[in-house]
Design a protein around this motif. Structure first.
Motif, mmCIF file in Angstrom:
data_model
loop_
_atom_site.group_PDB
_atom_site.id
_atom_site.type_symbol
_atom_site.label_atom_id
_atom_site.label_comp_id
_atom_site.label_asym_id
_atom_site.label_seq_id
_atom_site.Cartn_x
_atom_site.Cartn_y
_atom_site.Cartn_z
ATOM 1 N N ARG A 84 -6.335 8.851 -7.036
ATOM 2 C CA ARG A 84 -6.075 9.836 -6.611
ATOM 3 C C ARG A 84 -6.971 10.516 -5.417
ATOM 4 O O ARG A 84 -7.518 10.982 -4.455
ATOM 5 N N TRP A 128 -4.551 6.109 -3.692
ATOM 6 C CA TRP A 128 -2.778 6.714 -4.709
ATOM 7 C C TRP A 128 -1.938 7.233 -3.624
ATOM 8 O O TRP A 128 -0.922 6.881 -3.408
ATOM 9 N N ASN A 129 -2.549 7.338 -2.083
ATOM 10 C CA ASN A 129 -1.397 7.639 -1.138
ATOM 11 C C ASN A 129 -1.146 6.680 -0.382
ATOM 12 O O ASN A 129 0.133 6.780 0.096
ATOM 13 N N GLN A 179 4.172 16.855 -5.703
ATOM 14 C CA GLN A 179 3.692 16.036 -3.986
ATOM 15 C C GLN A 179 4.259 16.705 -3.638
ATOM 16 O O GLN A 179 4.035 17.118 -2.012
#
Length: 375
Positions: free
Chosen positions: A208, A213-214, A374
């Motif tokens: 992240r 992670w994105n 999120q």
């Protein structure tokens, strides 16, 4: 029975009265440490054996083979109670009076035939005469406790006395002979694999931070699918590590897995619980550095309370009850059940169900936190 009452009065023991079959089953499954069977007529037989080394009555003692230290402690307390009660009865009670009268007659008959033990005869005659004197004094003064107290002092004489009973120890286990390495490897495996779960969670936090992670979430897959994929991969790795660790235990330290199917079930459920624990760390950890410190501390506490370092049976009773809320306790107990205890699936299903419940709770909380962050 006076012996049982004396043991119940000891604060260091927790005594329950059970049928023999149920007591043996509890010892075999590890729910009870020691079971002592006091046979009918033991008091009279022990009293007679106090002056005769032969024909000692036996007390069957069934014990958990992993708890030899506790067995020694219980046998010591049992010996104390038997000696106190039997000697008090023989030197100050009605049973002792009858026995001494009978013994004196027998010794006098043997002496007339040139046999017997004159020292023992003289000692019993002196004690019997002392008892009669004290009983007469007690009847005169109304002090009913004097004779019993004096008789207890007389009972301290060691001349001609022997241990009035013997124990017949029997270790109860459904599986192979107890191997302490089995428990050690269970504890080490739990600790090692939990740290692997911590690293999995820290890895997600690092992903992240670096933006990886994105990129994963940009793919046409849901957040839940990504998280579950991480959890499954961690569970597969944990299962492989567990198999490798116990394979070394079997080849080098002769650890036997008595219930392979139960072992596979407990191991798989523990792997899933570890994966859920890793997701929980990733979900609630803010930075890899902060999360690592807290996660390592939490892991060490769980391992300690779970009995991986020190067997849980040495914990105080209140702590043993408290640790049933710790998932590692169920993991260690489950591995013990399917290795040296040799229990069937009934010994594995409980640990499996509890660990699956913890895995579901950990994973559910992690997914909920990830989704909330999120949005």
């Amino acid at each position: 029975m006076k012996i049982a009452d004396g043991l119940k009065a000891d604060a260091s023991l927790r005594i329950v009265e059970l049928p023999l079959g149920e007591a043996q089953a509890r010892v075999r499954s590890g729910k009870l440490t020691v079971a002592v069977v006091i046979p009918q007529g033991f008091g009279d037989a022990a009293g007679k054996a106090l002056f005769n080394a032969a024909d000692k009555p036996e007390i069957p003692v069934f014990y958990d083979p992993s708890q030899s230290t506790t067995l020694a402690m219980v046998k010591g307390m049992l010996t104390q109670q038997v000696m106190q009660i039997v000697s008090a009865e023989m030197f100050g009670g009605q049973t002792g009076e009858k026995f001494m009268d009978t013994s004196l007659k027998q010794l006098e008959q043997e002496a007339a035939q040139g046999k017997g033990r004159p020292e023992l005869r003289d000692m019993l005659a002196s004690v019997r005469k002392f008892q009669q004197t004290e009983q007469a004094s007690a009847a005169k003064d109304g002090a009913d406790g004097v004779a019993g107290g004096a008789g207890g002092d007389a009972g301290k004489s060691k001349a001609g006395l022997s241990m009035p009973f013997a124990t017949k120890d029997e270790a109860l286990s459904s599986g192979p002979k107890y191997n302490g390495y089995a428990h050690s490897f269970a504890g080490m495996s739990v600790q090692f694999i939990l740290f692997m779960g911590v690293d999995m969670g820290i890895g997600i936090l690092l992903a992240r931070r670096m933006g990886i992670w994105n990129r994963l979430l940009a793919a046409p897959v849901s957040l839940t699918a990504v998280l579950l994929a991480r959890a499954v991969s961690a569970a597969v790795i944990a299962s492989g590590l567990l198999v490798a660790i116990f394979l070394c235990a079997m080849l080098i330290f002769k650890v036997q897995i008595a219930n392979p199917l139960g072992f596979a079930g407990v191991g798989l459920c523990f792997a899933l619980m570890t994966a859920g624990f890793g997701l929980l760390i990733a979900a609630f950890g803010k930075t890899p550095e902060a999360a690592r410190g807290i996660a390592v501390f939490a892991t060490l506490i769980m391992v300690m309370l779970g009995g991986a370092w020190v067997p849980s049976f040495v914990f105080p009773a209140w702590m043993q009850q408290l640790t049933v809320a710790i998932p590692t306790r169920w993991a260690v107990d489950g591995f013990d059940a399917v290795t040296w205890r040799g229990l069937g699936m009934e010994g594995a299903l409980g640990p499996m169900g509890v660990q699956l419940a913890f895995a579901a709770v950990f994973a559910g909380l992690a997914i909920w936190k990830f989704r909330r962050d999120q949005h």
